[in-house]
Write an enzyme that holds these catalytic residues in place. Structure first.
Site, PDB file in Angstrom:
ATOM      1  CG  ASN A 112     -27.297  -7.515  40.240  1.00  0.00           C
ATOM      2  OD1 ASN A 112     -28.488  -7.328  40.047  1.00  0.00           O
ATOM      3  ND2 ASN A 112     -26.741  -8.707  40.198  1.00  0.00           N
ATOM      4  CB  THR A 114     -23.945  -1.457  35.968  1.00  0.00           C
ATOM      5  OG1 THR A 114     -22.605  -1.885  36.166  1.00  0.00           O
ATOM      6  CG2 THR A 114     -24.034  -0.523  34.780  1.00  0.00           C
ATOM      7  CG  ASP A 136     -21.872 -13.210  38.298  1.00  0.00           C
ATOM      8  OD1 ASP A 136     -20.967 -13.955  37.889  1.00  0.00           O
ATOM      9  OD2 ASP A 136     -21.662 -12.182  38.966  1.00  0.00           O
ATOM     10  CG  HIS A 180     -21.136 -11.851  43.283  1.00  0.00           C
ATOM     11  ND1 HIS A 180     -19.996 -11.626  43.993  1.00  0.00           N
ATOM     12  CD2 HIS A 180     -22.022 -10.923  43.702  1.00  0.00           C
ATOM     13  CE1 HIS A 180     -20.173 -10.608  44.823  1.00  0.00           C
ATOM     14  NE2 HIS A 180     -21.400 -10.161  44.660  1.00  0.00           N
ATOM     15  CD  GLU A 231     -17.092 -16.182  42.415  1.00  0.00           C
ATOM     16  OE1 GLU A 231     -15.855 -16.096  42.379  1.00  0.00           O
ATOM     17  OE2 GLU A 231     -17.844 -15.358  41.859  1.00  0.00           O
ATOM     18  CD  GLN A 283     -15.260 -19.701  35.702  1.00  0.00           C
ATOM     19  OE1 GLN A 283     -16.297 -20.270  36.006  1.00  0.00           O
ATOM     20  NE2 GLN A 283     -14.410 -19.261  36.615  1.00  0.00           N
TER      21      GLN A 283
HETATM   22  O1  F6P Z   1     -19.722 -10.423  38.366  1.00  0.00           O
HETATM   23  C1  F6P Z   1     -18.879 -11.106  37.532  1.00  0.00           C
HETATM   24  C2  F6P Z   1     -17.749 -11.722  38.308  1.00  0.00           C
HETATM   25  O2  F6P Z   1     -16.875 -12.361  37.409  1.00  0.00           O
HETATM   26  C3  F6P Z   1     -18.158 -12.678  39.411  1.00  0.00           C
HETATM   27  O3  F6P Z   1     -18.503 -13.944  38.934  1.00  0.00           O
HETATM   28  C4  F6P Z   1     -16.943 -12.647  40.287  1.00  0.00           C
HETATM   29  O4  F6P Z   1     -17.284 -12.944  41.633  1.00  0.00           O
HETATM   30  C5  F6P Z   1     -16.484 -11.228  40.181  1.00  0.00           C
HETATM   31  O5  F6P Z   1     -17.018 -10.722  38.968  1.00  0.00           O
HETATM   32  C6  F6P Z   1     -14.995 -11.058  40.154  1.00  0.00           C
HETATM   33  O6  F6P Z   1     -14.741  -9.697  40.197  1.00  0.00           O
HETATM   34  P1  F6P Z   1     -13.364  -8.998  39.859  1.00  0.00           P
HETATM   35  O7  F6P Z   1     -13.167  -9.075  38.382  1.00  0.00           O
HETATM   36  O8  F6P Z   1     -13.531  -7.617  40.336  1.00  0.00           O
HETATM   37  O9  F6P Z   1     -12.311  -9.796  40.576  1.00  0.00           O
END
Ligand code: F6P
Length: 357
Positions: A112, A114, A136, A180, A231, A283
């Site tokens: 998003n 990006t 996501d 997310h 989450e 994941q």
């Molecule tokens: O957008 C992908 C994602 O893995 C989300 O599912 C998660 O909330 C977030 O990125 C985690 O971000 P970071 O890698 O910056 O901790």
């Protein structure tokens, strides 16, 4: 001769390499002479002119490789138009470097945030083609993003593993799934692994409904319950708060995430032991699943085709089982969430899955 810049921005995911390989193979196989500039660590590479010249060799053997050969970083859109700590105008720098290197187009892979920046660059006159990546699956304009199916596989495996241990103990098990503010990953992994309760951001939960579902399972003789919690899951009370109030409340949270709040509430109301598993960045890791390898390769080759046709300003997406091109201005700034009334949710409910609503 075509001079192509390429970058991967935001959180990584599986099949980024497969997608870039798809673009490059298509360009090379067209017979067109091509130069590939690989910008390192996302938009930072374009801002600070940090790039590597890439050749066919760089793209060989990467179809199955997770991560990104270019590296990635987050460059938040909300501050993109603010100067950096040394006073550099980031947008101006990107436009300048693009022209200085004589690029014909940028291929940008991301989610998003990006896409908002990619669209901004388009408005500044840059030729841009984008590819939709994120575990996501929350990118507007495409039914699917690459990385998503691989992450579903991993989250499903985690819940499968929990299932066998859950079977041996009379406990409640919570698995917290990434995604997310969208519930796609949790919904799909939860259904795939036979979770009893699925909590997603789009359907705020009532903890008493969750407890009712656990008690019902206990009464029916199933001694354990598995809950897939996104989450971003949110309770009904919290969903009723204003954004500001909710943020304030989150700051005061004494546990690491929503799963622990749900766990504590369940123990308080049922006396049952609850265990929380958070697979986290696992994941996003490892090799892309076969589906993503094919999917990302297809999108990549379509992006290559757009470049060969000098068609710019599009994201290559996937709608109703067809690869499509979606105008960037339509994609930027929009999210795709799970519709609480979607048939998949109704079907899950028919299967007896509780969403806490
Ligand atoms: O957008 C992908 C994602 O893995 C989300 O599912 C998660 O909330 C977030 O990125 C985690 O971000 P970071 O890698 O910056 O901790």
């Amino acid at each position: 001769m075509k001079r192509i810049g390429m970058l991967t921005s935001g959180g990584d995911c599986q099949a980024l390499n497969a997608a870039m390989r798809g673009v490059v193979k298509t360009l090379y196989n067209s017979g067109e002479e091509v130069e590939i500039f690989g910008f390192l660590e996302g938009y930072k590479g374009l801002i600070y002119s940090n790039f590597r010249m890439l050749t066919g060799k760089d793209f060989s053997g990467i179809l199955t490789k997770g991560g990104t050969i270019l590296g990635s970083s987050r460059t938040p859109f909300k501050t993109i138009e603010e100067p950096d700590e040394n006073g550099v105008d980031k947008v101006e720098a990107m436009v300048h470097n693009y022209h200085k290197l004589g690029l014909d187009c940028m291929v940008i892979l991301g989610g998003n945030g990006t896409h908002k920046t990619a669209n901004l660059l388009r408005t500044k006159g840059l030729n841009v083609v984008t590819l939709p990546k994120t575990i996501d699956n929350d990118l507007w304009g495409t039914d699917m993003t690459f990385g998503f199916q691989s992450a579903v596989d991993i989250a499903t495996n985690v819940i499968d593993c929990i299932h066998t241990t859950a079977d041996s103990h009379r406990r409640v098990f919570i698995v917290e799934v990434m995604g997310h503010k969208a519930g796609w990953l949790t919904l799909n992994a939860g259904m795939a692994s036979g979770a009893d309760i699925i909590l997603i951001p789009e359907i705020p939960y009532d903890i008493d409904k969750v407890v009712d579902a656990i008690n019902k399972r206990n009464k029916s003789g199933s001694g354990f319950t598995i809950i897939a919690v996104a989450e971003g899951a949110i309770s009904k009370e919290d969903a009723a708060l204003s954004k500001k109030e909710y943020k304030k409340k989150l700051k005061k949270r004494t546990v690491p995430s929503v799963s622990y709040e749900v766990a504590a509430a369940i123990t308080k109301k049922t006396g049952m032991e609850v265990r929380v598993t958070v697979p986290g960045h696992m994941q996003r890791g490892g090799s892309p699943c076969p589906y993503d390898r094919v999917f990302a390769s297809r999108l990549g080759s379509e992006a290559g085709k757009l470049i060969l046709n000098n068609e710019y300003g599009f994201m290559v997406g996937y709608k109703n089982r067809e690869v499509v091109k979606v105008p960037l201005e339509d994609v930027a700034g929009k999210l795709k969430n799970v519709d609480p009334n979607a048939t998949i949710v109704q079907e899950a409910k028919l299967l007896g899955i509780c969403f806490g609503d």
